[in-house]
Design a protein around this motif. Structure first.
Motif, PDB file in Angstrom:
ATOM      1  N   ALA A 115      25.399  25.672  44.513  1.00 61.51           N
ATOM      2  CA  ALA A 115      24.065  25.544  43.900  1.00 61.51           C
ATOM      3  C   ALA A 115      24.079  24.488  42.781  1.00 61.51           C
ATOM      4  O   ALA A 115      23.360  23.583  42.529  1.00 61.51           O
ATOM      5  CB  ALA A 115      23.297  26.364  43.465  1.00 61.51           C
ATOM      6  N   THR A 116      25.339  24.577  42.172  1.00 62.46           N
ATOM      7  CA  THR A 116      25.673  23.866  40.692  1.00 62.46           C
ATOM      8  C   THR A 116      26.588  22.757  40.945  1.00 62.46           C
ATOM      9  O   THR A 116      26.990  22.147  39.970  1.00 62.46           O
ATOM     10  CB  THR A 116      25.951  24.725  39.648  1.00 62.46           C
ATOM     11  N   ASN A 117      26.730  22.580  42.111  1.00 62.87           N
ATOM     12  CA  ASN A 117      28.064  21.531  42.450  1.00 62.87           C
ATOM     13  C   ASN A 117      29.085  21.888  41.568  1.00 62.87           C
ATOM     14  O   ASN A 117      29.735  21.095  40.681  1.00 62.87           O
ATOM     15  CB  ASN A 117      27.335  20.109  42.010  1.00 62.87           C
ATOM     16  N   ASN A 118      29.508  23.056  41.781  1.00 63.09           N
ATOM     17  CA  ASN A 118      30.895  23.478  40.953  1.00 63.09           C
ATOM     18  C   ASN A 118      30.608  23.515  39.457  1.00 63.09           C
ATOM     19  O   ASN A 118      31.531  23.061  39.076  1.00 63.09           O
ATOM     20  CB  ASN A 118      31.980  22.943  41.520  1.00 63.09           C
ATOM     21  N   PHE A 119      29.490  23.860  38.977  1.00 63.80           N
ATOM     22  CA  PHE A 119      29.169  24.089  37.549  1.00 63.80           C
ATOM     23  C   PHE A 119      29.260  22.551  37.077  1.00 63.80           C
ATOM     24  O   PHE A 119      30.264  22.433  35.985  1.00 63.80           O
ATOM     25  CB  PHE A 119      30.021  25.027  36.967  1.00 63.80           C
ATOM     26  N   ASP A 120      29.090  21.308  37.551  1.00 61.24           N
ATOM     27  CA  ASP A 120      29.348  20.116  37.227  1.00 61.24           C
ATOM     28  C   ASP A 120      28.453  19.972  35.914  1.00 61.24           C
ATOM     29  O   ASP A 120      27.297  20.478  35.636  1.00 61.24           O
ATOM     30  CB  ASP A 120      28.666  19.348  38.232  1.00 61.24           C
ATOM     31  N   ARG A 121      29.296  19.140  35.057  1.00 63.45           N
ATOM     32  CA  ARG A 121      28.410  18.835  33.729  1.00 63.45           C
ATOM     33  C   ARG A 121      27.070  18.331  33.842  1.00 63.45           C
ATOM     34  O   ARG A 121      26.344  18.449  33.030  1.00 63.45           O
ATOM     35  CB  ARG A 121      29.342  17.849  33.020  1.00 63.45           C
ATOM     36  N   SER A 122      26.992  17.382  34.804  1.00 57.39           N
ATOM     37  CA  SER A 122      25.829  16.588  34.910  1.00 57.39           C
ATOM     38  C   SER A 122      24.628  17.744  35.269  1.00 57.39           C
ATOM     39  O   SER A 122      23.508  17.289  34.918  1.00 57.39           O
ATOM     40  CB  SER A 122      25.697  15.855  36.230  1.00 57.39           C
ATOM     41  N   GLN A 123      24.974  19.010  35.655  1.00 61.24           N
ATOM     42  CA  GLN A 123      23.792  19.986  35.869  1.00 61.24           C
ATOM     43  C   GLN A 123      23.248  20.921  34.894  1.00 61.24           C
ATOM     44  O   GLN A 123      22.839  21.852  34.901  1.00 61.24           O
ATOM     45  CB  GLN A 123      24.388  21.061  37.145  1.00 61.24           C
ATOM     46  N   ILE A 124      24.116  20.336  33.496  1.00 59.26           N
ATOM     47  CA  ILE A 124      23.790  21.289  32.307  1.00 59.26           C
ATOM     48  C   ILE A 124      22.439  20.895  31.780  1.00 59.26           C
ATOM     49  O   ILE A 124      22.074  19.935  31.542  1.00 59.26           O
ATOM     50  CB  ILE A 124      24.831  21.057  31.060  1.00 59.26           C
ATOM     51  N   LEU A 125      21.693  22.145  31.700  1.00 58.32           N
ATOM     52  CA  LEU A 125      20.208  21.983  30.881  1.00 58.32           C
ATOM     53  C   LEU A 125      20.219  22.229  29.763  1.00 58.32           C
ATOM     54  O   LEU A 125      19.648  21.745  28.859  1.00 58.32           O
ATOM     55  CB  LEU A 125      19.197  22.962  31.715  1.00 58.32           C
ATOM     56  N   GLY A 126      21.212  23.135  29.149  1.00 58.88           N
ATOM     57  CA  GLY A 126      21.111  23.395  27.813  1.00 58.88           C
ATOM     58  C   GLY A 126      22.531  24.350  27.421  1.00 58.88           C
ATOM     59  O   GLY A 126      22.958  24.857  28.173  1.00 58.88           O
ATOM     60  N   GLN A 127      22.851  24.184  26.131  1.00 61.00           N
ATOM     61  CA  GLN A 127      23.912  24.727  25.782  1.00 61.00           C
ATOM     62  C   GLN A 127      23.799  25.283  24.301  1.00 61.00           C
ATOM     63  O   GLN A 127      23.272  24.755  23.374  1.00 61.00           O
ATOM     64  CB  GLN A 127      25.037  23.662  25.639  1.00 61.00           C
ATOM     65  N   GLY A 128      24.467  26.341  24.069  1.00 58.08           N
ATOM     66  CA  GLY A 128      24.088  26.943  22.663  1.00 58.08           C
ATOM     67  C   GLY A 128      25.170  28.033  22.318  1.00 58.08           C
ATOM     68  O   GLY A 128      26.095  28.435  23.159  1.00 58.08           O
ATOM     69  N   GLY A 129      25.019  28.635  21.412  1.00 58.49           N
ATOM     70  CA  GLY A 129      25.932  29.875  21.097  1.00 58.49           C
ATOM     71  C   GLY A 129      25.899  30.955  22.214  1.00 58.49           C
ATOM     72  O   GLY A 129      27.033  31.450  22.352  1.00 58.49           O
ATOM     73  N   TYR A 130      24.887  31.094  23.155  1.00 59.42           N
ATOM     74  CA  TYR A 130      24.939  32.140  23.972  1.00 59.42           C
ATOM     75  C   TYR A 130      25.688  31.530  25.399  1.00 59.42           C
ATOM     76  O   TYR A 130      26.049  32.514  26.002  1.00 59.42           O
ATOM     77  CB  TYR A 130      23.604  32.254  24.230  1.00 59.42           C
TER      78      TYR A 130
END
Ligand SMILES: *[C@@H]1O[C@H](CO)[C@@H](O)[C@H](O)[C@H]1NC(C)=O
Ligand SMILES: *[C@@H]1O[C@H](CO)[C@@H](O)[C@H](O)[C@H]1NC(C)=O
Ligand SMILES: *[C@@H]1O[C@H](CO)[C@@H](O)[C@H](O)[C@H]1NC(C)=O
Ligand SMILES: *[C@@H]1O[C@H](CO)[C@@H](O)[C@H](O)[C@H]1NC(C)=O
Ligand SMILES: *[C@@H]1O[C@H](CO)[C@@H](O)[C@H](O)[C@H]1NC(C)=O
Ligand SMILES: *[C@@H]1O[C@H](CO)[C@@H](O)[C@H](O)[C@H]1NC(C)=O
Length: 739
Positions: A408-423
């Motif tokens: 679903a995420t194309n192997n957790f591809d960077r282009s699929q990142i919606l947000g990033q944080g401490g969590y």
């Protein structure tokens, strides 16, 4: 018979192949020692000038110690680990200890490092940490200075945590730092805190390695010595391009690539993809046999080649043979085994096919075993039970497999990142039925919280409120559980209020009021949901998502706590976001639903002012909550509202909302309204908006209605009892020493 022999032979062959790869692994020049004591010394580091690349990578291996200890060149800096471009050295903290009467009894309060002229810089993985309850420290270098102050009153306030802010404060260091000094000081010579803290310390060290404990105060040097300082190593003082252009030579060898160092000073070498080893040594980078690797990328047959590999499928199946691709699908169940055992003539072919087939099926079993292990470790069974016990919940709680989410995420591809944080990280995923979901990959997972995690997942999946982001399911087969949420398309309230490029944020007053009401309803629902109320713990505008109609959806229950109904307070480690954190909770560590009310009060203040909850550019008051309350008190509300927000039609509601925010921000939890009351009040206000549109009702009656909740006098005071506010201020100020 011949078949068993062939299998045995091929197992032997595989074993031999893997042995050969490990024998080849030394990372030193011929004739040079690759270890000093227990520490690996890879080239360009080396023991002796002829074994090292330059003066500063020449390691002094002092054999007076047993086991011997490596030091950087002629310095007294002891190396504890070298890997890639990172060199970790033993900590050298600044410390000082006092007697009961306030006399200095141990004094290492000055510290100075200077790495100019060497290939080392301080990594930003280090933080400056200051420990103590009567401690201040100034630190810096020629062109940067920083510091912080740590004061505390009682031993009971100290908590174990990475750096909880009481008894410990931390600041970052800039990139490219070559020089660093620190001066440690005290205000009252520890006379007020001596019984539980006779010492203070300041040290630069790897942040992730330190956990604060009150007991550290009593053996302060020895508790810090094992927190390494991380240094970045780089070759020369030019970028890759400059080095190639200027001198035409770089030291990176065959099958390796040159990278500019993370500090922009000098460069580093790294073996190219498909190779492994030491990129500074001649023939140092060797081909990786991906097919033997634990994470063999092929689901079918794997064939290694120089710097690469190829996946394919056995004859009886089709596909690209890749785990992250289409894999292998059986064509038709027929009789391939018979053919093999008959084909005595093609011995070698049988051996190879048999070998890789066996290897493959072993591998496959290993992977599924690992998945199963994680599934159990992550409480999969518990969850299944839990879901089964909640009748009817089965359908809504889906347990996804690792493979499904990877696809679903194309192997957790960077282009699929919606947000990033401490969590952690949130990825956008597309499921086979083309529905879009948000997949959260948490950062760390503490095993001790497992039961709670399961409970939370089980309960959240039962939650059903149009203003709460729906948890659709989870995946427990990975080391860290993955959570699958509904996808909300229009970003966060924080974004719309603070990050839109236009001068004024584009959210209309009606929308703001509705978003506030919807959020309040959602939180009230959590607080009263089912048998176990849920405290969100991290209410903030960044956790309020908006869909295409600007409908609010409360998200991120990563920090949430289930509040057992027989207990109105729970002791917890203080967690939350600066600027939204309930000062009472911060002070007492006792979590109640009223902490969410406080945080929601900050969101209301944001909606009114469009100012960020913490803002270091604000001159007088960096904390929005304090700024807001003070302005209300001084009758300056209209000065701090977002320009253009107020008009003759909505003046009354704006004022009513501000009053509501003020009550939510009351310092004492008891005097704050409950979330239910807040939601009801917001509903009333919204009704008023609709009425004014239609009826033009008179302002008089409305203002009576909006005053239904009289403001309890004295619920807020800026002096005396509110030591907490000044403490928070103090901390913020100290994070912002003159540069
Ligand atoms: C090794 O360490 C001992 C003890 O600290 C010191 O006296 C000696 O000078 C060191 N030797 C070298 C070669 O640095
Ligand atoms: C800091 O100052 C030193 C010498 O004073 C200089 O070489 C260095 O480039 C400066 N660093 C930064 C980041 O400005
Ligand atoms: C903190 O850690 C120490 C040592 O690990 C332990 O003895 C102490 O009870 C802990 N304190 C708290 C408040 O958890
Ligand atoms: C703290 O100690 C220093 C040096 O020991 C001394 O000069 C100073 O008077 C002391 N201050 C207090 C407040 O005790
Ligand atoms: C870079 O390093 C070379 C030799 O290591 C030295 O001669 C030169 O002065 C350095 N340049 C700068 C800008 O520091
Ligand atoms: C060097 O290679 C390793 C393994 O291939 C990789 O993990 C690392 O990120 C690379 N480092 C840089 C700076 O590219």
């Amino acid at each position: 018979m011949p078949c068993t022999v062939a299998l045995l032979l091929s197992v032997l062959w595989l074993l031999l192949a893997s042995l050969a790869a490990t024998v080849n692994g030394t990372e030193q020049k011929a004739g040079c020692k690759s270890k000093c004591g227990n520490i690996d010394i890879p080239y360009p580091f080396g023991i002796g000038r002829q074994c090292s690349m330059e003066k500063w990578t020449n390691i002094n291996c002092n054999t007076t110690f047993s086991p011997p200890k490596p030091f950087i060149a002629t310095s007294n800096l002891e190396i504890v680990h070298i890997s890639g471009f990172e060199v970790r050295i033993k900590n050298v903290p600044a410390t000082s200890c006092y007697s009961q009467s306030g006399a200095l009894v141990e004094d290492f309060s000055l510290l100075n490092f200077n790495f100019y002229g060497t290939p080392y810089t301080f990594s930003t993985k280090n933080k400056l940490t200051i420990l103590g309850c009567d401690t201040n420290a100034m630190s810096g270098s020629a062109n940067y200075s920083s510091g912080c102050i740590s004061l505390c009153e009682k031993r009971e306030n100290l908590m174990n945590s990475s750096c909880p802010g009481i008894g410990c404060c931390q600041t970052s260091i800039p990139k490219r730092l070559k020089e660093f000094y620190v001066i440690l000081g005290s205000i009252y010579n520890y006379t007020n805190v001596w019984s539980f803290d006779p010492c203070g310390a300041a040290f630069l060290g790897e942040q992730d390695m330190y956990t604060f404990k009150a007991s550290d105060f009593f053996n302060i040097r020895s508790s810090l010595i094992d927190i390494p300082i991380v240094l970045n190593f780089a070759v020369g003082n030019q970028t890759c391009k400059e080095a190639k252009d200027n001198s035409g030579t770089i030291v990176c060898t065959e099958n390796s690539d040159c990278y500019d160092s993370v500090d922009d000073i000098g460069y580093i070498c790294n073996c190219s993809t498909g190779y492994k080893g030491n990129p500074y040594l001649n023939k140092g980078c060797q081909d990786v046999n991906e097919c033997e690797d634990g994470n063999n990328p092929c689901e079918g047959i794997c064939i290694n080649s120089e710097g690469s590999y190829k996946c394919s499928c056995p004859d009886d199946s089709y596909g690209d043979g890749r785990r992250d691709g289409s894999g292998c699908t059986k064509k038709n169940k027929k009789i391939p085994v018979l053919q093999l055992s008959l084909g005595l003539g093609g011995g070698i072919v049988v051996l190879l096919l048999g070998g890789s087939g066996l290897f493959h099926s072993l591998k496959k079993r290993q992977v599924s075993k690992l998945n199963q292990k994680y599934f159990q470790q992550n409480g999969g069974l518990l969850l299944k039970q839990n879901i089964a016990s909640h009748e009817g919940g089965v359908e809504s709680t889906k347990i996804y497999t690792a493979k499904e989410l990877k696809l679903a995420t194309n192997n957790f591809d960077r282009s699929q990142i919606l947000g990033q944080g401490g969590y952690g990280t949130v990825y956008k995923g597309t499921l086979p039925d083309l529905s879009i979901v948000a997949i959260k990959k948490s950062k760390i997972f503490d095993e001790s919280q497992l039961g709670q995690f399961i409970n939370e997942v089980a309960i959240l999946t039962q939650l059903n409120h149009r203003n709460v982001v729906k948890l659709m399911g989870c995946c427990l087969e990975t080391e860290i559980p993955l959570l699958v949420y509904e996808f909300v398309s229009n970003g966060t309230l924080y974004h719309h209020l603070h990050e839109n490029s236009d001068e004024h944020s584009s959210v209309s007053w009606e929308d703001r009021l509705r978003i506030a009401a919807e959020t309040a309803e959602a939180i009230a629902y959590l607080h009263s949901a089912a048998s176990t109320p849920i405290i969100h713990r991290d209410v903030k505008s960044a956790n309020i998502l908006l869909d295409s109609n600007f409908t609010a959806k409360v998200a991120d229950f990563g920090a949430s706590k289930l509040n057992p109904s027989d207990q109105t307070q729970i002791d917890t480690l203080v967690q939350g976001t600066m600027g939204y954190l309930d000062p009472e909770y911060f002070h007492t560590s006792q979590l109640t639903e009223k902490s969410d009310v406080y945080s929601f009060g900050v969101v209301l203040a944001e909606l009114l002012t469009a100012k960020k909850p913490l803002c270091f550019e604000r001159s007088q008051e960096r904390n929005l909550a304090t700024h807001f309350i003070l302005s209300m008190k001084e009758n300056n509300l209209f000065q701090i509202l977002e320009a253009g927000l107020v008009n003759e039609k909505n003046t009354v509601q704006v004022q009513a909302l501000a009053k509501l925010a003020k009550r939510c921000l009351s310092l004492k939890g008891e005097t704050r309204p409950s979330m239910k009351e807040v939601a009801a009040e917001l509903d009333r206000l919204r009704g008023f908006v609709k009425q004014t549109r239609t009826k033009h009702s008179s302002g008089k009656t409305m203002s009576v209605e909006c005053d239904l909740y009289a403001i309890p006098s004295g619920s807020y005071s800026t002096d005396g009892t509110s030591g907490l506010y000044s403490m928070e201020k103090q901390m913020l100020r100290s994070m912002n020493f003159p540069r």
